[in-house]
Design a protein around this motif. Sequence first.
Motif, PDB file in Angstrom:
ATOM      1  N   TRP A  72      28.014  -1.644 -30.852  1.00  0.00           N
ATOM      2  CA  TRP A  72      28.336  -2.315 -29.593  1.00  0.00           C
ATOM      3  C   TRP A  72      29.843  -2.322 -29.366  1.00  0.00           C
ATOM      4  CZ3 TRP A  72      26.066  -4.538 -33.900  1.00  0.00           C
ATOM      5  CH2 TRP A  72      26.930  -5.267 -34.732  1.00  0.00           C
ATOM      6  N   GLU A  73      30.251  -2.437 -28.103  1.00  0.00           N
ATOM      7  CA  GLU A  73      31.661  -2.592 -27.745  1.00  0.00           C
ATOM      8  C   GLU A  73      31.726  -3.347 -26.414  1.00  0.00           C
ATOM      9  OE1 GLU A  73      34.001   0.941 -27.702  1.00  0.00           O
ATOM     10  OE2 GLU A  73      33.357   1.625 -29.681  1.00  0.00           O
ATOM     11  N   ALA A  74      31.738  -4.670 -26.457  1.00  0.00           N
ATOM     12  CA  ALA A  74      31.861  -5.458 -25.237  1.00  0.00           C
ATOM     13  C   ALA A  74      33.250  -5.270 -24.646  1.00  0.00           C
ATOM     14  CB  ALA A  74      31.603  -6.935 -25.534  1.00  0.00           C
ATOM     15  N   GLU A  75      33.337  -4.995 -23.346  1.00  0.00           N
ATOM     16  CA  GLU A  75      34.621  -4.616 -22.766  1.00  0.00           C
ATOM     17  C   GLU A  75      34.813  -5.191 -21.365  1.00  0.00           C
ATOM     18  OE1 GLU A  75      35.423  -0.449 -23.090  1.00  0.00           O
ATOM     19  OE2 GLU A  75      34.717  -0.348 -25.182  1.00  0.00           O
ATOM     20  N   LEU A  76      36.008  -5.684 -21.111  1.00  0.00           N
ATOM     21  CA  LEU A  76      36.407  -5.995 -19.750  1.00  0.00           C
ATOM     22  C   LEU A  76      36.433  -4.684 -18.968  1.00  0.00           C
ATOM     23  CD1 LEU A  76      37.476  -8.177 -17.753  1.00  0.00           C
ATOM     24  CD2 LEU A  76      39.780  -7.438 -18.419  1.00  0.00           C
ATOM     25  N   THR A  77      35.774  -4.691 -17.801  1.00  0.00           N
ATOM     26  CA  THR A  77      35.605  -3.454 -17.048  1.00  0.00           C
ATOM     27  C   THR A  77      36.166  -3.618 -15.638  1.00  0.00           C
ATOM     28  OG1 THR A  77      33.665  -2.826 -18.340  1.00  0.00           O
ATOM     29  CG2 THR A  77      33.901  -1.809 -16.172  1.00  0.00           C
ATOM     30  N   VAL A  78      37.030  -2.692 -15.267  1.00  0.00           N
ATOM     31  CA  VAL A  78      37.665  -2.678 -13.952  1.00  0.00           C
ATOM     32  C   VAL A  78      36.776  -1.921 -12.973  1.00  0.00           C
ATOM     33  CG1 VAL A  78      39.643  -1.778 -12.657  1.00  0.00           C
ATOM     34  CG2 VAL A  78      39.990  -2.804 -14.923  1.00  0.00           C
ATOM     35  N   ASN A 134      29.515  -2.721 -21.690  1.00  0.00           N
ATOM     36  CA  ASN A 134      29.250  -2.512 -23.113  1.00  0.00           C
ATOM     37  C   ASN A 134      29.236  -1.012 -23.355  1.00  0.00           C
ATOM     38  OD1 ASN A 134      28.625  -2.888 -25.811  1.00  0.00           O
ATOM     39  ND2 ASN A 134      26.460  -3.292 -25.462  1.00  0.00           N
ATOM     40  N   ASP A 135      30.257  -0.534 -24.044  1.00  0.00           N
ATOM     41  CA  ASP A 135      30.485   0.893 -24.274  1.00  0.00           C
ATOM     42  C   ASP A 135      29.892   1.274 -25.627  1.00  0.00           C
ATOM     43  OD1 ASP A 135      31.448   3.465 -24.412  1.00  0.00           O
ATOM     44  OD2 ASP A 135      33.521   2.878 -24.808  1.00  0.00           O
ATOM     45  N   MET A 136      28.575   1.343 -25.688  1.00  0.00           N
ATOM     46  CA  MET A 136      27.899   1.594 -26.961  1.00  0.00           C
ATOM     47  C   MET A 136      28.067   3.040 -27.428  1.00  0.00           C
ATOM     48  SD  MET A 136      24.287  -0.465 -26.901  1.00  0.00           S
ATOM     49  CE  MET A 136      23.811   0.507 -28.356  1.00  0.00           C
ATOM     50  N   ASP A 162      32.851  14.586 -31.714  1.00  0.00           N
ATOM     51  CA  ASP A 162      31.889  14.861 -30.655  1.00  0.00           C
ATOM     52  C   ASP A 162      31.540  13.545 -29.963  1.00  0.00           C
ATOM     53  OD1 ASP A 162      29.961  15.797 -28.996  1.00  0.00           O
ATOM     54  OD2 ASP A 162      28.867  16.919 -30.522  1.00  0.00           O
ATOM     55  N   TRP A 163      32.185  13.280 -28.822  1.00  0.00           N
ATOM     56  CA  TRP A 163      32.066  11.985 -28.172  1.00  0.00           C
ATOM     57  C   TRP A 163      30.827  11.872 -27.291  1.00  0.00           C
ATOM     58  CZ3 TRP A 163      36.108   7.972 -27.642  1.00  0.00           C
ATOM     59  CH2 TRP A 163      37.053   8.068 -28.673  1.00  0.00           C
ATOM     60  N   ILE A 164      30.017  12.911 -27.240  1.00  0.00           N
ATOM     61  CA  ILE A 164      28.786  12.819 -26.460  1.00  0.00           C
ATOM     62  C   ILE A 164      27.847  11.754 -27.037  1.00  0.00           C
ATOM     63  CG2 ILE A 164      27.380  14.534 -27.695  1.00  0.00           C
ATOM     64  CD1 ILE A 164      26.583  15.614 -24.889  1.00  0.00           C
ATOM     65  N   ALA A 165      28.090  11.370 -28.277  1.00  0.00           N
ATOM     66  CA  ALA A 165      27.276  10.332 -28.914  1.00  0.00           C
ATOM     67  C   ALA A 165      27.441   8.971 -28.240  1.00  0.00           C
ATOM     68  CB  ALA A 165      27.630  10.218 -30.395  1.00  0.00           C
ATOM     69  N   LYS A 166      28.410   8.837 -27.342  1.00  0.00           N
ATOM     70  CA  LYS A 166      28.597   7.587 -26.625  1.00  0.00           C
ATOM     71  C   LYS A 166      27.845   7.564 -25.287  1.00  0.00           C
ATOM     72  CE  LYS A 166      32.629   5.497 -26.797  1.00  0.00           C
ATOM     73  NZ  LYS A 166      32.509   4.393 -27.765  1.00  0.00           N
ATOM     74  N   GLN A 167      26.997   8.567 -25.037  1.00  0.00           N
ATOM     75  CA  GLN A 167      26.370   8.683 -23.716  1.00  0.00           C
ATOM     76  C   GLN A 167      24.854   8.727 -23.781  1.00  0.00           C
ATOM     77  OE1 GLN A 167      28.595  11.002 -20.785  1.00  0.00           O
ATOM     78  NE2 GLN A 167      29.830  11.798 -22.460  1.00  0.00           N
ATOM     79  N   GLN A 168      24.283   8.156 -24.808  1.00  0.00           N
ATOM     80  CA  GLN A 168      22.826   8.081 -24.880  1.00  0.00           C
ATOM     81  C   GLN A 168      22.290   7.262 -23.701  1.00  0.00           C
ATOM     82  OE1 GLN A 168      20.880   9.530 -27.095  1.00  0.00           O
ATOM     83  NE2 GLN A 168      22.006   9.821 -29.004  1.00  0.00           N
TER      84      GLN A 168
END
Length: 345
Positions: A169-175, A201-203, A219-225
């Motif tokens: 998980w990555e809870a994030e302030l989002t603009v 949440n940038d999981m 390989d950052w595609i793992a953040k786009q499931q």
Amino acid sequence: MSEFDSETGLKEGTFGLARLRQGERVLTALVRPGGDVVDLSDRYRVATELYSRWDRTFDDLQVIARKSHSTGLSLSSYQVLAPVDRPQIFCAGSNYRQHAAEMYTFNEGNYQKDRLAGESDDEFFARNRAFVDNKRAKGMPFIWLASHGSHVGPDDDIQIPSIGTAHDWEAELTVVIAGGSPRYLSPEQAGEFIAGYTIGNDMHTGDLFSRSDIKWNADWIAKQQPTFKQAGPFVVPKQFVPDRAALQIMLDVSGERMQDWPADDMIFSPEEYLAYASERLPLLAGDLLMMGSPPGNGAVHGGRWLTAGDAVDIEITGRGRQHHRVVNEDARGRSPYWGMPPLDD
């Protein structure tokens, strides 16, 4: 009496903007503290129209918030959707000092190749914190892009995929970005193109990041499931956020607090990120900029990853709340062909 409404999490005297579903109908709405809903669809057919000419729209919304009648149905009568539809999603990387040093210290894969023989976690962390202070903070923003195919709302289920185990998980302030942005903004100009803030949440699946069959090793595609980019429930106008330092980011997993950190403890500000982004790509009305994770990810909690049966609750002061069940993805009997990436010892 609390200054924050118990039902919505909104601060008294403010309002939030939302996309709501009732049956087959999706409406653009203004939500007052208390859960009072005003239908904006006659004025703003889709959410991006709210943000295309933001300063003029905000003046209109203030009048609506004071004078317009509600739909007569409470917020709980609607399904709350992601606040914008099919946005570009810009994601800040390594933007909180403590989190960056924790990530470089505790994450597996290529992160561990810099650890010295016999080096303890504390010693490795100290070196990584020095890198953050002396190199990262003197560099420039880092952005990667997420697809809208991973984008879901504040109450949708999180689906655990069939590949990997380190689902984090990555809870994030989002603009939320306002329209009309020119190219090559300065940070001072960029603030004009912030419409408001929401929760993100940038999981990711951490053990899919590192691979050794390509020179750049990542390989950052793992953040786009699917379901890994949750946003909402509300966009709270920037005019109601005079001090980002007053915002706290909190995330619980199955009732246990995992993240609890000031939202403004960033290396680079949203204005600096938007200036950087304007040099690299077009900024469009309703796009999202997730500002990076505070500390407290799964690796720091002893490799405590998300699994089916968990629940994830996220709150940022005055932005509302998210709640997600964690379930296994229904792959309909299909299995991965490629599976885990190659990683040399």
